[in-house]
Design a protein around this motif. Structure first.
Motif: not given
Length: 325
Positions: A85, A87-89, A121-122, A125-126, A132, A143
């Motif tokens: 994962k 930050e931006c997926g 994206l969930c 993403t980290s 975003v 996003s």
């Protein structure tokens, strides 16, 4: 004494009479079955909070799909659980992401199966949010760009339906424009048009490994207290080009399903979510309820409320039970 009253019981006298006048029915075609696909091999992990639901790797997908097809279920919705994962997926829109690979696999071997790709994206993403993040804010327009990339990559992989679940403003308009520009004018959008910020999603976050690492999703998912807002959300998505409208969760929001059905001339989909599933499963495993009767009554109640289609983890069991009748 002469009495005048209606004899409603005339139409309830026998099983065949009740079947003759039954207003709503459940069919295998009504169900969309969720699948959680993980990277790696030889993985079939039962979700601890969702008995009977598994995270599976690609090498188990053939066996899973054969069972689904044999039952007569026509549609699946795919959720990916990536190994990495960020930050931006990025794995959400990578051409060889887990959902993209699973989609290719299914469409190659089971071409008649309808593959719905959850577009969010969930899971990737980290931070676990659906877009975003800048500081403690989820940025709407930034996003949208990544969600469009995700939808296009899923369509390229062969997804029959794109199902954006992120609840960013304008997500249907952006994805519709992106799909059209990429040559996917015929790919429909099944919008999570009315998605509440709900406690009923808890077990799903175990299955998809998508729990937010800070804050919550109340700034972009709906307040459970609101009804008219649901119509505004759905109307926006209709105007932006949605082809289906999802209401999520299911059981606590049947009034919203009926409102959406009465106000918009599009297929309505209800998501019988993880918390609803897990509560029934827990009660059934304790011997407190008759699982078959409860589930079939719950699902037909969703049809009665106005749902045309039902996304449900009970799909396989429900079809088996229906085939027994």
């Amino acid at each position: 004494m002469e009495l005048h009253f209606s004899r409603h019981r005339r139409l309830r006298q026998s099983a065949n009479m009740r079947a003759l006048v039954r207003e709503n029915h459940l069919r295998a075609e009504d169900f969309i079955y969720p699948l959680f696909i993980v990277e790696g091999e030889k993985t079939k992990n039962e979700v601890s909070s969702m008995p009977g639901v598994f995270q599976i790797s690609m090498d188990y997908l053939q066996e899973e799909m054969e069972e689904i097809v044999s039952l007569g279920i026509k549609s699946v919705i795919l959720f990916g659980v990536p190994a990495e994962k960020d930050e931006c997926g990025e794995q959400a829109y990578h051409d060889h992401g887990i959902v993209q690979e699973a989609t290719r696999f299914i469409k190659d071997r089971f071409p008649e199966m309808i593959v719905v790709a959850d577009t969010c994206l969930c899971e990737y993403t980290s931070h676990g949010h659906c877009g975003v993040v800048e500081g403690d804010r989820v940025l709407n327009d930034a996003s949208l760009e990544l969600l469009v990339k995700t939808a296009v990559s899923q369509a390229k992989a062969g997804a029959d339906i794109i199902a954006p679940s992120n609840m960013m403003d304008g997500f249907v308009a952006a994805i519709r424009a992106g799909l059209d520009e990429a040559g996917f004018e015929e790919v429909p959008i099944m919008s999570y048009a009315v998605k509440y910020s709900s406690a009923f999603y808890g077990p799903f976050r175990d299955a998809a490994d998508s729990t937010p690492q800070f804050g919550d999703r109340k700034t972009y998912q709906m307040d459970p207290a609101n009804r008219m807002e649901a119509l505004r959300e759905a109307e926006s998505d209709v105007n932006e080009g949605a082809d289906f409208l999802i209401v999520k969760p299911g059981m606590p929001y049947l009034d919203i399903v009926r409102d959406v059905k009465n106000n918009f001339n599009l297929p309505v989909v209800i998501y019988n979510v993880s918390g609803e599933y897990s509560m029934v499963k827990a009660a059934a495993l304790n011997g407190w309820i008759d699982e078959k009767k409860i589930v079939l009554e719950m699902l037909v109640g969703m049809k009665r409320a106005g749902a045309d289609l039902i996304i449900t983890y009970f799909a396989k069991d429900a079809v088996r039970w229906l085939n027994e009748e």
